[in-house]
Structure formats: C-alpha cells, structure tokens
Design an enzyme around this catalytic site. Structure first.
Site, PDB file in Angstrom:
ATOM      1  N   LYS A  32       0.870  -1.176   0.000  1.00 50.36           N
ATOM      2  CA  LYS A  32       0.000   0.000   0.000  1.00 50.36           C
ATOM      3  C   LYS A  32       0.901   1.217   0.000  1.00 50.36           C
ATOM      4  O   LYS A  32       1.529   1.527   1.019  1.00 50.36           O
ATOM      5  CB  LYS A  32      -0.922   0.006   1.219  1.00 50.36           C
ATOM      6  N   GLY A  98      -4.798   1.020  -3.210  1.00 49.67           N
ATOM      7  CA  GLY A  98      -4.864   2.471  -3.161  1.00 49.67           C
ATOM      8  C   GLY A  98      -5.471   2.968  -1.863  1.00 49.67           C
ATOM      9  O   GLY A  98      -5.950   2.197  -1.032  1.00 49.67           O
TER      10      GLY A  98
END
Length: 205
Positions: A32, A98
């Site tokens: 991430k 995301g």
C-alpha cells in the site's frame, strides 16, 4: 511487472479485504503506497494478519491522520512526491492497494488516478453491492478508461444484488469478477475460506 491495483468506488468499500483475499490465494506480495490513519492501525498490518501467505512490503508514506493523503500530509507539514512511490521489486504477483477512491488528492496537483496511470497495473475496482453502487461504479470505470488505466474488472462486496451486477456489466462494459457476501467476521480463516479467484493475476512473471 505482474500484479493488480486494487481501488474502490469510495473509502471503506472493502479494498483491504479484497487485497487480502487476492494476496492469500495468489501467494502474492502486498504493498500500500500511502497509508493514512496509522494511529488507528494500518492496512498492511491487517493484510499481514488476514493473509499469512502474503509477503508484506511497508508503505512508502505513513501518516497518522485518517484523512485524504494530501490533507494528512499537509497536517504533518510534508508533501507526498509521486516519484517516491516506487513499487517493490519482487518475483511474485504484486497486489497494490490504493487509498480511498481514484480521485482522492495525493498532493496539490496529483490524484490517486495519476499514480495508477504511472504504475500501469490492471485495476480491480471494489464496489458496494447495494443502492447507489451503479452510479459510483460507472463513474469510476469511465474515469479509468479516460486515463487509459488497464481495467481487469469489478469485485462487488455485500449481499448479492443481481440487478446491480447486471447493470454494471451492461452499462460499464466490464466483468464482475466476484461477489463477496458479508462474512460473520473478517479473519484469516474466513478469508482463506472464500472461493479462490476465478481469474489469474495478469502480467508477465
């Protein structure tokens, strides 16, 4: 690079759960790039717990406030530079998650979709199954196509809704890759117990 970019139609639609599901079944790496809200726990910690088969890479940017990246960075008197968000080198599939939706700002000029365009990984769009999802999902798909971000498909999260699935596939010209119904609890056992993805991780090994 072999992998996918897991995005969503909104925040809290189930991106981390879907990322863990893919990472576990593909025995993939997970990354991430931007983590906000670290004071409440991090998504990479959650994926490490939910997907023991995954290899976890630390986020490039970790910010304490549970806000959009640009605002969380501003409060720390810093700025997120897109060029600093470099994917880890790996010989395994890579699941990138995301932050928020595709139009969330990263800094004063760049949005999440700019990072997606830069990485050029096929997008997996996580969407709610219930009321309102058709509009949100179709707008997300439209923007991804305008920016020529490769699109793998949609994962619907929640109680099955055949009418919404049909509308998204018909008007969005996209495949619904999976429908994940509510779990009694989100644990490593329940993630492992989900049916494996019927699609393979795209890209060259």
């Amino acid at each position: 690079m072999r992998g996918v970019f897991v995005t969503g139609t909104d925040t809290d639609v189930g991106k981390t759960m879907v990322s863990a599901w893919l990472a576990q079944h593909w025995r993939a790496d997970y990354w991430k790039p931007i983590q906000t809200g670290s004071t409440e726990g991090t998504d990479f910690e959650s994926v490490a717990r939910l997907a023991p088969a995954a290899r976890i890479h630390p986020s490039a940017v970790v910010l304490p406030a549970p806000l959009s990246p640009h605002e969380a960075a501003r409060r720390e008197k810093t700025r997120i530079d897109l060029s600093s968000l470099v994917p880890p080198v790996t010989d395994r599939p890579l699941v990138v998650e995301g932050a928020g939706g595709i139009m969330v700002p990263i800094n004063e000029v760049a949005l999440m979709i700019d990072l997606m365009e830069r990485l050029s990984l096929p997008a997996v769009v996580v969407a709610r199954s219930g009321l309102g999802t058709i509009n949100h999902t179709l707008m997300t798909l439209e923007m991804l196509r305008r920016r020529r971000v490769p699109l793998l498909g949609v994962v619907m999260n929640g109680q099955k809704n055949p009418a919404n699935r049909q509308a998204i596939e018909h008007f969005g010209g996209v495949r619904v890759l999976a429908e994940i119904q509510p779990l009694p609890a989100v644990t490593a056992a329940t993630i492992a117990g989900l049916p494996p993805p019927t699609f393979t991780c795209p890209g060259d090994p």
